[in-house]
Write a protein that holds these residues in place. Structure first.
Motif, short mmCIF file in Angstrom:
data_model
loop_
_atom_site.label_atom_id
_atom_site.label_comp_id
_atom_site.label_asym_id
_atom_site.label_seq_id
_atom_site.Cartn_x
_atom_site.Cartn_y
_atom_site.Cartn_z
N ARG A 114 43.44 -27.27 64.31
CA ARG A 114 43.35 -26.24 63.28
C ARG A 114 44.54 -26.31 62.32
O ARG A 114 44.40 -26.23 61.11
N ILE A 115 45.74 -26.45 62.88
CA ILE A 115 46.94 -26.50 62.05
C ILE A 115 46.92 -27.72 61.15
O ILE A 115 47.25 -27.66 59.96
N SER A 116 46.52 -28.87 61.71
CA SER A 116 46.47 -30.10 60.92
C SER A 116 45.46 -29.99 59.79
O SER A 116 45.70 -30.43 58.67
N ARG A 117 44.31 -29.39 60.10
CA ARG A 117 43.24 -29.32 59.10
C ARG A 117 43.56 -28.33 57.99
O ARG A 117 43.42 -28.64 56.80
N TYR A 118 44.01 -27.12 58.35
CA TYR A 118 44.15 -26.07 57.36
C TYR A 118 45.55 -26.00 56.74
O TYR A 118 45.70 -25.60 55.59
N THR A 119 46.58 -26.36 57.50
CA THR A 119 47.94 -26.31 56.97
C THR A 119 48.39 -27.65 56.42
O THR A 119 48.92 -27.74 55.32
N GLY A 120 48.16 -28.71 57.19
CA GLY A 120 48.59 -30.03 56.75
C GLY A 120 47.57 -30.77 55.93
O GLY A 120 47.91 -31.72 55.22
N GLY A 121 46.30 -30.36 56.02
CA GLY A 121 45.26 -31.06 55.27
C GLY A 121 45.00 -32.46 55.78
O GLY A 121 44.56 -33.33 55.01
N VAL A 122 45.26 -32.70 57.06
CA VAL A 122 45.08 -34.03 57.65
C VAL A 122 43.97 -33.97 58.69
O VAL A 122 44.03 -33.14 59.61
N PRO A 123 42.95 -34.81 58.60
CA PRO A 123 41.88 -34.81 59.60
C PRO A 123 42.37 -35.32 60.95
O PRO A 123 43.29 -36.15 61.02
N VAL A 124 41.76 -34.83 62.01
CA VAL A 124 42.12 -35.20 63.38
C VAL A 124 40.93 -35.90 64.03
O VAL A 124 39.79 -35.46 63.89
N VAL A 125 41.20 -36.99 64.75
CA VAL A 125 40.15 -37.73 65.43
C VAL A 125 40.49 -37.84 66.91
O VAL A 125 41.65 -37.67 67.31
N VAL A 126 39.48 -38.12 67.72
CA VAL A 126 39.69 -38.34 69.14
C VAL A 126 40.26 -39.75 69.33
O VAL A 126 39.70 -40.73 68.83
N TYR A 127 41.38 -39.84 70.03
CA TYR A 127 42.12 -41.09 70.17
C TYR A 127 42.49 -41.59 68.76
O TYR A 127 42.79 -40.80 67.89
N ASP A 128 42.47 -42.88 68.53
CA ASP A 128 42.86 -43.38 67.21
C ASP A 128 41.69 -44.05 66.50
O ASP A 128 41.88 -44.94 65.68
N HIS A 129 40.47 -43.62 66.82
CA HIS A 129 39.29 -44.22 66.21
C HIS A 129 38.73 -43.26 65.16
O HIS A 129 38.34 -42.14 65.47
N VAL A 130 38.69 -43.72 63.93
CA VAL A 130 38.13 -42.91 62.86
C VAL A 130 36.63 -42.80 63.08
O VAL A 130 35.93 -43.79 63.28
N GLN A 131 36.14 -41.57 63.05
CA GLN A 131 34.72 -41.34 63.33
C GLN A 131 33.89 -41.65 62.09
O GLN A 131 33.41 -40.76 61.39
N ASP A 132 33.72 -42.93 61.84
CA ASP A 132 32.95 -43.33 60.68
C ASP A 132 31.47 -43.43 61.04
O ASP A 132 31.05 -43.12 62.14
N HIS A 133 30.68 -43.88 60.09
CA HIS A 133 29.24 -44.00 60.28
C HIS A 133 28.94 -45.04 61.36
O HIS A 133 29.46 -46.15 61.33
N VAL A 134 28.12 -44.67 62.34
CA VAL A 134 27.74 -45.58 63.42
C VAL A 134 26.59 -46.45 62.94
O VAL A 134 25.52 -45.95 62.59
#
Length: 342
Positions: free
Chosen positions: A265-285
């Motif tokens: 929540r803090i990263s998204r709304y305060t920092g404006g940085v998206p968060v992903v599970v582990y270090d894999h960007v959740q792109d189109h499968v």
């Protein structure tokens, strides 16, 4: 009745196996999941003022410059130089890296120390020196603490080792920043561990009074209370587009989800940085073998992304070895110990 049950037992086993596997397949379904939410009503992330600013980022950059100088001088965790008292012998000198970290902690008014350790693994000895500091809370008795840590070598998934210099500089900058406030209800312990996993294992063993037959480690002159939360910072790059959360522990242990959700929540709304599970960007499968009307369906895409994350989690949990220092905390205190990486 019992005889009939025994006769049908093989069929019942097959049915239970099928139900179990179907349930595993159903886990990634969006309908069974919930969006990120905070379970603890007392937590109100992203509802306060943010005082960390570009000046603090500049402080971290200055620490980084000093760490890079140590790296360029090839300062190791153990250095042997010509002894000044006994000719033609080698004398153990104080670890330059740990000494630098300890001195920086002390400059901001923290109680700091170093800890030398040695692991015996077969015919190999892993030696190093940790540096840590304790910031005592003026509002509490010191019975509880949280840890902010970074290791010298970042997580590498069996790839080429990289130094976690920005992670360490961030810990130093946070120590200076947090020391300026008296709001904390817990002691804050800052740890910069040597090596990859060995340094933190040595520090945690000494902190909790645990013993290992193959470990020799100095006692810790400064200590605090029970560790309830820990944050490990893995930050080797100069810029980032996402923040990844590593939360797995050994033997299937997992952290308190509220801490991860608060960070998201803090990263998204305060920092404006998206968060992903582990270090894999959740792109189109991409599943080219599937019919187009299925692979372009939004619900199926969401399911495929969730399934991919579940498989990643199994991949990190199955080996039984943590992917970073965050996983070592679970063996001592079953609470909140995620690691965040760029």
């Amino acid at each position: 009745m019992i005889q009939k049950f025994h006769q049908r037992l093989p069929v019942i086993k097959i049915i239970l196996f099928v139900v179990g596997y179907l349930w595993m397949v159903a886990i990634p379904l969006p309908e069974l999941g919930r969006t990120t939410y905070i379970d603890e009503n007392a937590l109100q992330p992203a509802q306060v003022s943010t005082y960390w600013n570009w000046g603090d980022v500049h402080t971290a950059d200055r620490y980084l410059e000093e760490l890079e100088k140590l790296r360029d001088r090839n300062a190791t965790s153990q250095e042997y130089v010509q002894s000044t008292s006994v000719p033609h012998t080698l004398a153990y000198t104080f670890d330059r890296r740990a000494d630098f970290i300890k001195n920086e902690f002390q400059r901001v008014g923290l109680s700091a120390a170093t800890q030398k350790y040695s692991f015996s693994v077969g015919n190999t000895n892993l030696t190093g020196a940790n540096a840590y500091a304790v910031s005592s809370s003026p509002r509490a008795s010191g019975n509880e603490a949280m840890v902010i840590a970074a290791s010298w070598i970042r997580r590498h998934d069996k790839g080429e080792e990289e130094l976690n210099l920005r992670g360490i500089s961030t810990v130093l900058a946070l120590a200076k920043f947090l020391k300026g406030y008296s709001l904390w209800a817990k002691d804050i312990v800052f740890v910069v561990s040597d090596g990859y996993l060995d340094g933190m294992q040595a520090w945690l063993s000494a902190y909790h009074g645990a013993t290992q037959s193959n470990l020799r480690a100095d006692e810790l002159p400064h200590s605090s209370g029970v560790i309830w939360n820990a944050l490990a910072i893995d930050y080797a790059c100069h810029s980032f587009s996402h923040l990844g959360v590593f939360h797995e522990g050994v033997n299937g242990r997992l952290p308190n989800q509220d801490l991860i959700n608060s960070f998201e929540r803090i990263s998204r709304y305060t920092g404006g940085v998206p968060v992903v599970v582990y270090d894999h960007v959740q792109d189109h499968v991409s599943l080219p073998w599937m019919p187009k009307f299925i692979r372009t369906n939004p619900t199926f895409q969401k399911y495929a992304t969730n399934a991919k994350n579940v498989l990643r989690h199994v991949g990190y949990q199955a080996p039984g070895t943590p992917s970073g220092i965050h996983g070592l905390f679970h063996q001592f205190v079953p609470c909140s110990f995620p690691e965040f990486t760029c």
